[in-house]
Enzyme design. Structure first.
Site, PDB file in Angstrom:
ATOM      1  N   ARG A  26       0.891  -1.186   0.030  1.00 13.31           N
ATOM      2  CA  ARG A  26       0.031  -0.008   0.173  1.00 13.31           C
ATOM      3  C   ARG A  26       0.904   1.115  -0.067  1.00 13.31           C
ATOM      4  NH1 ARG A  26      -1.846   0.631   4.493  1.00 13.31           N
ATOM      5  NH2 ARG A  26      -1.265  -1.414   5.355  1.00 13.31           N
ATOM      6  N   TYR A  53      -1.476  -3.622  -6.919  1.00 13.59           N
ATOM      7  CA  TYR A  53      -1.029  -4.232  -5.849  1.00 13.59           C
ATOM      8  C   TYR A  53      -2.403  -4.465  -4.761  1.00 13.59           C
ATOM      9  CZ  TYR A  53      -0.126  -5.320  -0.763  1.00 13.59           C
ATOM     10  OH  TYR A  53      -0.282  -6.063   0.212  1.00 13.59           O
ATOM     11  N   LYS A  81      -9.543  -2.478   1.771  1.00 10.49           N
ATOM     12  CA  LYS A  81      -9.189  -1.056   2.609  1.00 10.49           C
ATOM     13  C   LYS A  81      -9.990   0.092   1.999  1.00 10.49           C
ATOM     14  CE  LYS A  81      -5.948  -3.707   4.687  1.00 10.49           C
ATOM     15  NZ  LYS A  81      -6.283  -4.260   6.058  1.00 10.49           N
ATOM     16  N   HIS A 100     -10.520  -2.235  11.642  1.00 12.04           N
ATOM     17  CA  HIS A 100      -9.462  -3.202  11.061  1.00 12.04           C
ATOM     18  C   HIS A 100      -9.088  -4.099  12.224  1.00 12.04           C
ATOM     19  CE1 HIS A 100      -5.103  -3.347   9.392  1.00 12.04           C
ATOM     20  NE2 HIS A 100      -5.687  -4.054   8.869  1.00 12.04           N
ATOM     21  N   SER A 154      -1.256  -3.777  10.121  1.00 12.18           N
ATOM     22  CA  SER A 154      -1.062  -4.525   9.117  1.00 12.18           C
ATOM     23  C   SER A 154       0.295  -5.497   9.425  1.00 12.18           C
ATOM     24  CB  SER A 154      -0.793  -3.987   7.671  1.00 12.18           C
ATOM     25  OG  SER A 154      -1.945  -3.306   7.314  1.00 12.18           O
ATOM     26  N   ALA A 155       0.291  -6.790   9.002  1.00 15.09           N
ATOM     27  CA  ALA A 155       1.472  -7.602   9.376  1.00 15.09           C
ATOM     28  C   ALA A 155       1.724  -7.816  10.671  1.00 15.09           C
ATOM     29  CB  ALA A 155       2.704  -7.130   8.270  1.00 15.09           C
ATOM     30  N   CYS A 156       0.979  -7.619  11.633  1.00 12.89           N
ATOM     31  CA  CYS A 156       1.319  -7.953  13.167  1.00 12.89           C
ATOM     32  C   CYS A 156       0.629  -9.079  13.688  1.00 12.89           C
ATOM     33  CB  CYS A 156       0.956  -6.738  14.033  1.00 12.89           C
ATOM     34  SG  CYS A 156       2.037  -5.294  13.858  1.00 12.89           S
ATOM     35  N   ASP A 199      -9.560  -9.666   9.187  1.00  6.25           N
ATOM     36  CA  ASP A 199      -8.884  -8.488   8.955  1.00  6.25           C
ATOM     37  C   ASP A 199      -9.789  -7.098   8.909  1.00  6.25           C
ATOM     38  OD1 ASP A 199      -6.636  -6.797   7.965  1.00  6.25           O
ATOM     39  OD2 ASP A 199      -7.791  -6.758   5.853  1.00  6.25           O
ATOM     40  N   ARG A 234       1.953 -12.276  -0.807  1.00  8.54           N
ATOM     41  CA  ARG A 234       0.812 -12.548  -0.143  1.00  8.54           C
ATOM     42  C   ARG A 234       0.009 -13.892  -0.702  1.00  8.54           C
ATOM     43  NH1 ARG A 234      -1.569  -8.809   3.758  1.00  8.54           N
ATOM     44  NH2 ARG A 234       0.022  -7.255   3.963  1.00  8.54           N
TER      45      ARG A 234
HETATM   46  O1  SAT Z   1      -2.461  -4.902   1.270  1.00  6.95           O
HETATM   47  S1  SAT Z   1      -3.699  -4.801   2.246  1.00  6.95           S
HETATM   48  O2  SAT Z   1      -4.028  -3.535   2.591  1.00  6.95           O
HETATM   49  O3  SAT Z   1      -4.679  -5.491   1.378  1.00  6.95           O
HETATM   50  C1  SAT Z   1      -3.149  -5.653   3.645  1.00  6.95           C
HETATM   51  C2  SAT Z   1      -2.978  -4.893   4.699  1.00  6.95           C
HETATM   52  O4  SAT Z   1      -1.878  -3.949   4.451  1.00  6.95           O
HETATM   53  O5  SAT Z   1      -3.113  -5.058   5.883  1.00  6.95           O
HETATM   54 MN    MN Z   2      -5.051  -5.267   7.221  1.00  5.52          MN
END
Ligand code: SAT
Ligand code: MN
Length: 596
Positions: free
Chosen positions: A70, A198, A207, A227, A249-251, A278, A370
Site C-alpha cells: 500500500r 497491488y 481497505k 481493522h 498490518s502484518a502484526c 482483517d 501474499r
Molecule cells: O495490502 S492490504 O492493505 O490489503 C493488507 C494490509 O496491509 O493489511
Molecule cells: Mn489489514
C-alpha cells in the site's frame, strides 16, 4: 448480464467514456466465466497456472517491482472540507482530485477490456452488507475479488433497480509510481485507484471500501468499520465467546484469528474458531450487545513466516483455489516463501522472476508477498462466520508490535478508558506499507491508514457507541503485546498458539472469574493467573521461559510510560482540537497515576 439498475448503468457508461476500453465485460460470478478469465490471464502471462495436482485451482502472479505494498503517501481522503479528512489523512479537494485523475486515467483502457464487478461486502442480503461496483482492467483484480468478496448475478439481484452502491474505478494505467493515486471520496461513495496493481491499492472492496468509506458510513449511520480480526473461543462446555482484535498490518492478525490452542487446552476440549482475519463491521443488536461480521469472504494473508508451525490453518487454506502474489516460484509449479520450511528451493525464480540463489542473502519472496485464499478453505472457519446477524462480542483487543513499554496484556478500566487505550496504540512499522520498517508510530485502533474521516471525530464516535447501550452489554477492552524483546533482541513471549493463554485470561475477566492487579495503565494479570502448564519455550538457547520472564512482561515501567506520554501528547496535538475532552482527561489521569 442484463442490468436494470439505472445508477449502475450510468456509472458504467461514464467509466467507459473516461477510460475508453475496447470491450466491457460484466462479471456474473459463474464458474465458466471465471475459468475463461483464468485462461486469458495465463495466455498473456498476467497469471501462471500452478501445479494442479499439488495445488488445484491455484495461480501465481507477480506485481511490478515498484508496486508491492500500500502507498500511504499517495492515499487521499477527498472530503469536501479538509477538516473532515483530518490532520492524519492526506487530502485533495474533490473537484481537483477528480480532475487530476480524469487526466491520468483518460483513455487508459484503449486496447483493453473493462471489467465490471458487482460485489457485496458481507453476506448477500444481511443487514450488515453493502454493495459495491468495481471497474477494473485487471483480471488479477477480478480473480482476487471473486475470492475476497461475493460477486456477480446474486449481488445485482440484491441491489435491485434502485439500490445504492459504492462506485470504484481502478485502472492499471502505466503502473507509474509518480502518478499512482488511491482516492476515497466519502461523501460521494466513490473510490478511484490508478497506476497500481497491488492488493490493498486495487481490491477496492478491502481497505478502500470496507474500511475508509465504511468507517465514514458507520460514523454517519451509527455503526463501526474496524481493522479487526474476529475469533470465537469454545470452552469444554461447548459455549463460544467472540473476540475482535485490532492490530496494524502484518502484526499477526491472521495468525491470531486461526491459532491452534496448546495441547493441554485441546485435551480439555477448548477450540478456536475463525470468523475473520482483517476487517470487522460492528453493529449494536436488539439485545444491546455489539455484533461483528466479517465483510470479506477470503484471506489476503502475508506469506513469509506462515508455516506448519506458526499457522497450520493458514497453510491449509492455501492448498486450493488460492492466488499467490510475489512469492518464490518453484520449478515443479509450486511455491515457496521465507520460513515456509528450512529447505529453500534451488532452481527457483524469485518474486521478480529472476533465478534465485538461496545463499545470496536476498529473500526469494517479497516480505509483503501474499496469498489470497477462500475463507471456506479454513479448517477452523466458524460455523457462524456467515451468520447474517454477526456474532456477539465479549471482548475487544488492541495490540501492536512494541519491543518495550507495553506489557503482555492489560485491561482498560471501563469503555471510555478502553477507547483511550485504543487511541494511544503504537506499533513498529512493517513491510505492509511503503517506507522504513521498524519505526514506532502511533496507530490508533490500527486505523491510522484506514480511517475515512477525522481521527478526533472517530474517537468521539467510539465514545458515542459506548453510550448507546448499558455498561454490562459493552465488550470489555484489552491491550496485548506479543512482541516484547529482551536486551539481545529475542522475543520473550512465545506467541502464536501460546497466545491462547492470554485469551483465556481475557475471557475469564469478561466473566468476572479472575482478579487482576490495578496499575497506572489499567488492570494487569497476577503472574499466577496466566496458565503456563505445558509451556515449553526457549527465549534463547539455554534460557527456558519461566514465571520470572512472565513477571518481566507484566511489569509496568513507569519511566518508559512517562516517556511514551510525551509522544502521545505530540500525537494528540497533531490530530488537533477534535480529540475529545474525555480522552485528554484520560491522558492527564494516567500521567498523574504514573507520577504518583
Ligand atoms: O495490502 S492490504 O492493505 O490489503 C493488507 C494490509 O496491509 O493489511
Ligand atoms: Mn489489514
Amino acid at each position: 448480464m442484463d442490468c436494470k439498475n439505472a445508477k449502475v448503468n450510468q456509472f458504467v457508461k461514464e467509466s467507459a467514456e473516461l477510460l475508453q476500453p475496447d470491450d466491457i465485460v460484466w462479471i456474473d460470478g459463474s464458474e465458466e466465466q471465471i475459468e475463461e478469465l483464468r485462461r486469458i490471464a495465463c495466455s498473456t502471462g498476467e497469471m501462471i497456472k500452478l501445479n494442479q495436482e499439488v495445488l488445484p485451482n491455484c495461480y501465481y502472479h507477480r506485481t511490478a517491482i515498484n508496486d508491492v505494498a500500500r502507498v500511504e503517501d499517495r492515499t487521499f481522503i477527498c472530503s469536501r472540507e479538509q477538516r473532515n479528512a483530518g490532520a492524519t489523512n492526506n487530502w485533495i479537494p474533490p473537484a481537483e482530485a477528480y480532475a487530476m485523475t480524469d487526466e491520468i486515467m483518460r483513455g487508459k483502457m484503449k486496447g483493453r477490456t473493462m471489467y465490471v464487478i458487482p460485489y457485496s461486502m458481507g453476506v448477500v442480503g444481511s443487514p450488515f452488507s453493502k454493495i459495491g461496483i468495481e471497474i477494473t482492467d485487471s483480471i488479477y483484480v477480478v480473480l482476487n475479488m471473486v475470492i475476497m468478496t461475493r460477486v456477480g448475478e446474486k449481488v445485482m439481484q440484491a441491489l435491485g433497480e434502485d439500490g445504492d452502491f459504492v462506485r470504484g474505478q481502478h485502472a492499471k494505467c502505466d503502473l507509474d509510481a509518480e502518478k499512482r493515486y488511491i482516492l476515497q471520496f466519502p461523501e460521494d461513495n466513490y473510490i478511484r485507484s490508478c497506476n497500481s496493481g497491488y492488493g490493498g491499492n486495487v481490491l477496492l472492496g478491502k481497505k478502500c471500501f470496507a474500511l475508509r468509506i465504511a468507517s465514514y458510513q458507520g460514523w454517519k449511520e451509527g455503526w463501526m468499520a474496524e481493522h479487526m480480526l474476529i475469533l470465537g473461543v469454545e470452552n469444554p462446555q461447548g459455549e463460544t465467546k467472540y473476540i475482535a482484535a485490532a492490530f496494524p498490518s502484518a502484526c499477526g492478525k491472521t495468525n491470531l484469528a486461526m491459532l491452534i490452542p496448546p495441547e493441554g487446552y485441546r485435551a480439555k476440549g477448548y477450540k478456536l474458531w475463525t470468523v475473520g482475519d482483517d476487517i470487522a463491521w460492528i453493529r449494536i443488536g436488539e439485545d444491546g450487545r455489539f455484533y461483528a461480521q466479517n465483510p470479506e469472504a477470503g484471506f489476503f494473508g502475508v506469506a513469509p513466516g506462515t508455516n506448519e508451525k506458526s499457522n497450520p490453518n493458514a497453510m491449509a487454506c492455501t492448498k486450493e483455489g488460492t492466488i499467490f502474489t510475489n512469492v518464490v516460484l518453484k520449478k515443479d509449479g509450486t511455491v515457496w516463501w521465507e520460513k515456509m520450511d528450512k529447505n529453500p528451493p534451488r532452481d527457483a525464480e524469485d518474486w521478480t522472476g529472476k533465478p534465485w540463489d538461496p545463499d545470496s542473502g536476498k529473500p526469494g519472496a517479497h516480505p509483503n508477498s501474499r496469498f489470497t485464499a477462500p475463507a471456506r478453505n479454513c479448517p477452523c472457519i466458524s460455523p457462524e462466520w456467515e451468520n447474517p446477524q454477526g456474532v456477539p462480542l465479549s471482548a475487544i483487543i488492541f495490540g501492536g508490535r512494541r519491543a518495550k513499554t507495553a506489557p503482555l496484556v492489560y485491561q482498560s478500566r471501563d469503555w471510555d478508558h478502553g477507547v483511550f487505550v485504543g487511541s494511544i496504540m503504537a506499533s513498529e512499522t512493517t513491510a505492509a506499507a511503503d517506507g522504513a520498517t521498524g519505526v514506532v508510530r502511533r496507530d490508533p485502533m490500527s486505523m491510522l491508514p484506514f480511517c475515512g474521516y477525522d481521527m478526533g471525530d472517530y474517537f468521539q464516535h467510539w465514545l458515542d457507541m459506548g453510550k448507546k447501550t448499558t455498561a454490562d452489554k459493552l465488550p470489555k477492552i484489552f491491550n496485548v503485546n506479543w512482541f516484547r524483546l529482551d536486551e539481545e533482541g529475542n522475543f520473550i513471549w512465545p506467541g502464536f498458539g501460546e497466545n491462547f493463554r492470554v485469551l483465556e485470561w481475557i475471557l475469564k475477566r469478561c466473566e468476572n472469574q479472575v482478579g487482576a492487579q490495578e496499575t497506572p495503565i489499567g488492570f494487569v494479570p497476577k503472574v499466577d493467573d496466566i496458565c503456563l502448564d505445558g509451556l515449553d519455550y526457549e527465549i534463547k538457547p539455554g534460557h527456558k521461559f519461566t514465571k520470572e520472564d512472565l513477571q518481566t512482561i507484566l511489569t509496568i515501567n513507569n519511566q518508559w510510560w512517562l516517556e511514551d506520554i510525551e509522544n502521545i501528547h505530540a500525537f494528540y496535538e497533531k490530530i488537533g482540537k477534535t480529540v475529545p475532552e474525555e480522552l485528554r482527561n484520560e491522558l492527564t489521569a494516567m500521567e498523574n497515576r504514573l507520577k504518583a
